[in-house]
Scaffold this active site. Structure first.
Site, mmCIF file in Angstrom:
data_model
loop_
_atom_site.group_PDB
_atom_site.id
_atom_site.type_symbol
_atom_site.label_atom_id
_atom_site.label_comp_id
_atom_site.label_asym_id
_atom_site.label_seq_id
_atom_site.Cartn_x
_atom_site.Cartn_y
_atom_site.Cartn_z
ATOM 1 N N GLU A 3 2.588 0.654 0.708
ATOM 2 C CA GLU A 3 1.616 -0.214 1.366
ATOM 3 C C GLU A 3 0.235 0.434 1.367
ATOM 4 O OE1 GLU A 3 1.212 -2.513 5.695
ATOM 5 O OE2 GLU A 3 2.406 -0.679 5.518
ATOM 6 N N LYS B 152 1.322 -10.736 2.902
ATOM 7 C CA LYS B 152 2.187 -10.542 4.064
ATOM 8 C C LYS B 152 2.108 -11.727 5.007
ATOM 9 C CE LYS B 152 3.345 -7.046 7.562
ATOM 10 N NZ LYS B 152 2.962 -5.747 8.163
ATOM 11 N N CYS C 281 6.389 -3.642 5.199
ATOM 12 C CA CYS C 281 6.452 -2.843 6.414
ATOM 13 C C CYS C 281 7.231 -3.530 7.531
ATOM 14 C CB CYS C 281 5.032 -2.472 6.850
ATOM 15 S SG CYS C 281 4.960 -1.199 8.133
#
Length: 494
Positions: A259, A315, A367
């Site tokens: 990330e 995301k 994440c």
């Protein structure tokens, strides 16, 4: 007048139960303490008023989150530029507010159910409380009761009903065991045996691998978080990941950077990625986490690729305060913690076409997203492998990365998919379709983790249905207790 000793003992039991629940999860993995914790909460609960039950639930939540999410202090103090007193206060505020979920669950349970059929209705209430915690106010499904059972005898239930079914079975086990030990209810031996022995005859593999493995390299730059977004940090990141890629490019089919591996906008990163791509073999794919900015000046936490790659991912489920700021007009600028770098992201669309890399459909979970079972199951339906890139540097040397890895392992088991996990400083790992770690890089070291994974075909029952069957079962178990309580009140009034 002081509190009755019996009630004080119950409050102490709640604190102990909270600590025990943390110990079921990584890195401790004493999964057998889960039913013990439930037993401590269940025993004596029906002698309490709803308000007393709420206090018992709240103290359990305080102990659970104070011990199990202590890494929040590390994030706020070490990386949020916040002094010790304020960091302690914000961490305590976080813990006490989250504990209200258990206070509310216990209050509602005692208010609307009776001791009759409590051995099943308590487990149903528990799981519905976890569902509420998963989704209310953006949700926080960290330390769900079932999360610590990927290596337990109950693990085979995960591909059937997911983490909420595991939570339900652990809660039932604790309540049944309490009935057996304290009230000599011998009949509870039958359901207890069923819960723990049926996994022996369940399928151990619901999905099948494709014929050939894919060779992958997961790169872990181990760059200091506090320097990452400085000009020097950007140069070091570009050089580190470029060099790590050069060393493995001829050995693998797929290379993954974590990330925001390059701490810069995609437009700034493109020259770096183009230089790296120029030295890649033609069939090799490179995927990396990156920050994208669109024409409307919106920012996205994304995954993009170069080489043998199609598509990108933005995301969908953002982290409150870390990636977006609730009540931004009030909080922005109030303290340094609310002005973290990249805390103004826009969430991506709920329906996104899977990326393709090295000829494989990739299901992304950036994440924090990996802790959401429904979201990952949705991605697994159209993908051969789950990929999660993360920056666990925020956790420091706490138990947070271990818990995060364990939840990624459970998502692999639930969906019968390999999970390939690239992180900034650990824990980078390749996880097989049974939730077992195949390869793992050391924490806090610059590393290139190379290995193989198989794209998987077929769907587990959990991937097909998601969590709703477990939620429905929890509701059905709660219902008799609610109806019995209503019947009792009507009889009393009559």
């Amino acid at each position: 007048m002081g509190l009755p000793p019996a009630f004080l003992l119950q409050l102490l039991a709640a604190l102990v139960a909270g600590g025990f629940t943390t110990l079921t999860a990584s890195p401790f993995e004493f999964w057998w303490l889960g039913p013990v914790a439930i037993g401590l909460l269940y025993v004596g609960l029906h002698s309490l008023t709803p308000a007393q039950a709420a206090l018992k639930g709240w103290l359990y939540g305080v102990a659970l989150f104070a011990s199990g999410t202590s890494w929040v202090y590390v994030s706020i103090h070490d990386y949020g530029y916040t002094g010790v007193p304020l960091a302690v206060f914000l961490t305590a505020l976080f813990v006490t507010i989250l504990a209200l979920f258990f206070a509310g669950t216990f209050w509602l349970y005692r208010r609307f159910t009776t001791a009759r059929l409590a051995f099943i209705s308590f487990a149903g209430a528990w799981v519905l409380g976890e569902v509420l915690r998963t989704y209310l106010f953006t949700g926080f499904p960290w330390l769900l009761l079932g999360s610590g059972y990927v290596d337990s005898p109950l693990a085979a239930w995960a591909p059937v009903g997911g983490v909420y079914l595991l939570s339900l079975l652990v809660a039932l086990s604790g309540a049944f065991a309490a009935e057996l030990l304290l009230r000599r209810q011998w009949w509870t031996l039958a359901p207890l045996a069923a819960i723990w022995l049926i996994p022996l005859v369940l399928p151990q593999q619901w999905t099948t691998p494709v014929s050939e493995p894919t060779r992958v390299a997961l790169l872990q730059g181990n760059l200091p978080q506090l320097l990452k977004w400085t000009p020097e940090g950007q140069r070091v990141a570009a050089n580190t990941y470029s060099e790590l890629t050069r060393q493995v490019a001829d050995e693998v089919d797929l290379i993954i950077w974590p990330e925001t591996a390059l701490p810069m906008m995609e437009t700034q990163a493109r020259p770096v990625l183009e230089r790296v791509q120029a030295n890649l073999p033609p069939d090799v794919a490179l995927l990396t986490g990156i920050v994208q900015r669109d024409a409307q000046e919106r920012y996205f936490n994304s995954v993009i690729g170069v080489g043998n790659v199609e598509g990108s991912y933005q995301k969908e489920h953002l982290v409150p305060f870390g990636e977006y700021l609730p009540l931004e007009s009030v909080l922005r600028g109030a303290i340094n913690f609310f002005d973290l770098p990249m805390s103004a992201f826009t969430k991506g669309a709920a329906q996104q076409t899977p990326m393709q890399a090295a000829g494989i459909n990739i299901g992304n979970a950036i994440c924090y997203e990996i802790i959401y079972p429904q979201l990952v199951a949705r991605r697994a339906q159209d993908s051969g492998v789950i990929m999660t890139v993360s920056n666990d540097t925020w956790f420091g040397a706490s138990i947070g990365p271990h818990q995060h890895l364990q939840m990624a392992r459970l998502r692999a088991l639930e969906n019968g998919r390999y999970v390939i996990r690239a992180t900034s400083n650990g824990i980078t790992a390749i996880i097989d379709a049974n939730g077992q770690i195949v390869e793992r890089a050391p924490q806090f070291q610059t590393a290139s983790l190379t290995g193989e994974f198989y794209a998987m075909e077929g769907l587990t029952p959990f991937t097909r249905t998601g969590s709703w069957p477990a939620w429905l079962l929890a509701g059905l178990l709660l219902l008799p207790g609610v109806l019995a309580a209503r019947s009792g009140r009507q009889t009393h009034r009559g």
